[in-house]
Write a protein that holds these residues in place. Structure first.
Motif, short mmCIF file in Angstrom:
data_model
loop_
_atom_site.label_atom_id
_atom_site.label_comp_id
_atom_site.label_asym_id
_atom_site.label_seq_id
_atom_site.Cartn_x
_atom_site.Cartn_y
_atom_site.Cartn_z
N UNK A 118 0.87 -1.14 -0.06
CA UNK A 118 -0.19 -0.24 -0.04
C UNK A 118 0.90 1.25 0.07
N UNK A 119 2.05 1.15 0.77
CA UNK A 119 2.84 2.39 0.95
C UNK A 119 3.59 2.63 -0.46
N UNK A 120 3.88 1.37 -1.28
CA UNK A 120 4.85 1.64 -2.55
C UNK A 120 3.86 2.51 -3.52
N UNK A 121 2.24 2.12 -3.53
CA UNK A 121 1.21 2.41 -4.62
C UNK A 121 1.04 3.99 -4.21
N UNK A 122 0.97 4.23 -2.72
CA UNK A 122 0.51 5.47 -2.50
C UNK A 122 1.65 6.73 -2.76
N UNK A 123 2.98 6.07 -2.33
CA UNK A 123 3.99 7.21 -2.74
C UNK A 123 4.66 7.25 -4.29
N UNK A 124 4.42 6.10 -5.06
CA UNK A 124 5.13 5.97 -6.28
C UNK A 124 4.01 6.04 -7.71
N UNK A 125 2.69 5.88 -7.20
CA UNK A 125 1.91 5.83 -8.43
C UNK A 125 1.65 7.13 -9.47
N UNK A 138 -12.73 -16.16 -1.36
CA UNK A 138 -11.80 -15.55 -0.08
C UNK A 138 -10.65 -14.93 -0.15
N UNK A 139 -10.76 -13.63 -0.07
CA UNK A 139 -9.84 -12.70 -0.50
C UNK A 139 -9.48 -11.65 0.60
N UNK A 140 -8.40 -11.06 0.67
CA UNK A 140 -7.96 -10.16 1.49
C UNK A 140 -8.65 -8.47 1.34
N UNK A 141 -9.96 -8.38 1.93
CA UNK A 141 -10.53 -7.09 1.28
C UNK A 141 -9.72 -5.82 1.91
N UNK A 142 -8.91 -6.11 2.80
CA UNK A 142 -8.24 -4.80 3.44
C UNK A 142 -7.21 -4.39 2.33
N UNK A 143 -6.73 -5.56 1.65
CA UNK A 143 -5.51 -4.86 0.78
C UNK A 143 -6.29 -4.39 -0.57
N UNK A 144 -7.30 -5.15 -0.90
CA UNK A 144 -7.90 -4.64 -2.10
C UNK A 144 -8.54 -3.56 -2.30
N UNK A 145 -9.31 -3.17 -1.00
CA UNK A 145 -9.95 -1.81 -0.88
C UNK A 145 -9.08 -0.69 -0.77
N UNK A 146 -7.99 -1.00 -0.02
CA UNK A 146 -7.03 0.10 0.13
C UNK A 146 -5.96 0.29 -1.07
N UNK A 147 -5.45 -0.74 -1.87
CA UNK A 147 -4.79 -0.34 -2.97
C UNK A 147 -5.74 0.48 -3.93
N UNK A 148 -7.13 0.27 -3.95
CA UNK A 148 -7.63 0.97 -4.68
C UNK A 148 -7.90 2.33 -4.36
N UNK A 149 -8.09 2.73 -3.06
CA UNK A 149 -8.53 3.86 -2.47
C UNK A 149 -7.11 4.73 -2.85
N UNK A 150 -6.02 4.11 -2.46
CA UNK A 150 -4.69 4.91 -2.30
C UNK A 150 -4.41 4.98 -3.80
N UNK A 151 -4.70 4.09 -4.69
CA UNK A 151 -4.33 4.30 -6.12
C UNK A 151 -5.32 5.15 -6.96
N UNK A 152 -6.31 5.77 -6.28
CA UNK A 152 -7.40 6.45 -7.13
C UNK A 152 -8.01 5.92 -8.02
N UNK A 153 -8.54 4.55 -7.77
CA UNK A 153 -9.34 3.90 -8.59
C UNK A 153 -10.35 3.09 -7.77
#
Length: 215
Positions: A118-125, A138-153
């Motif tokens: 998440x930090x990589x995407x937020x800082x470098x996208x 069965x997925x890790x919704x915390x990662x999926x949701x935050x990658x999209x939120x921090x990645x602007x998608x």
């Protein structure tokens, strides 16, 4: 410019990887001829369709479908190098157009280093937009949701009984119709603090943007 990042680790074996491939086949089929694209598949290594994004012509789409069809889910998950590869990906050689980079990220999200990703995407996208697809039931919704939120998608979930076509159509309806981009919040006549989310995403058609704050 479409960059497709697909998880091919052992945890995706069976129906999850097949559903992810089915969705990716649909999206590739419906790209515009003016688009450029690249596919990156990762487990404990990273395999790419090409060195740089290529034009979305008929011949290139055929090569992409062949690449996707050969993908198998084996090995461990080492996501950080794949994410770094996407962040450093150069555009199509000789392409002087200012393209919007859309990253489509397909994974179950079980990597063990969520904060680093998440930090990589937020800082470098930079200006890229990240759309994460949770593949499987069965997925890790915390990662999926935050990658999209921090990645602007936006996040979506490709369940095993869901229609890959419907998921693909929903994805295209979003990226084709941003209502507002590069959004900034400004409070007038009042001072806000503890604003969440701190990084405001784009506003997509028929999808309200929510935020909370204290005053």
């Amino acid at each position: 410019e479409m960059l497709f990042l697909i998880d091919c680790s052992g945890s995706q074996s069976g129906r999850p990887i097949e559903k992810a491939k089915e969705t990716l086949h649909y999206i590739v089929n419906h790209m515009n001829a003016q688009d450029t694209f690249q596919i990156l598949a990762f487990n404990d290594q990273v395999a790419t369709l090409s060195e740089r994004p290529v034009q979305a012509g008929m011949a290139e789409k055929i090569l992409a479908h062949s690449f996707i069809s050969r993908l198998n889910a084996t090995g461990g998950t080492w996501m950080a190098p794949a994410v770094e590869r996407v962040l450093k990906q150069k555009s199509k050689a000789g392409d002087d157009l200012k393209r919007l980079r859309i990253v489509t990220f397909m994974t179950d999200g079980y990597v063990g280093n969520d904060i680093e990703i998440m930090s990589l995407i937020q800082k470098e996208r930079k200006d890229s937009r990240w759309f994460a697809f949770g593949t499987g039931d069965g997925v890790n919704r915390t990662l999926i949701d935050n990658v999209s939120r921090l990645g602007g998608g936006e996040a979506d979930y490709v369940l095993l009984d869901s229609s890959a076509e419907e998921v693909g159509k929903k994805f295209y309806s979003r990226i084709a119709s941003p209502a507002l981009t590069d959004v900034n919040l400004k409070a007038e006549g009042i001072e806000l603090y503890d604003v969440y989310p701190s990084a405001v995403s784009d506003v997509w058609a028929n999808k309200p943007l929510y935020f909370t704050a204290r005053y």
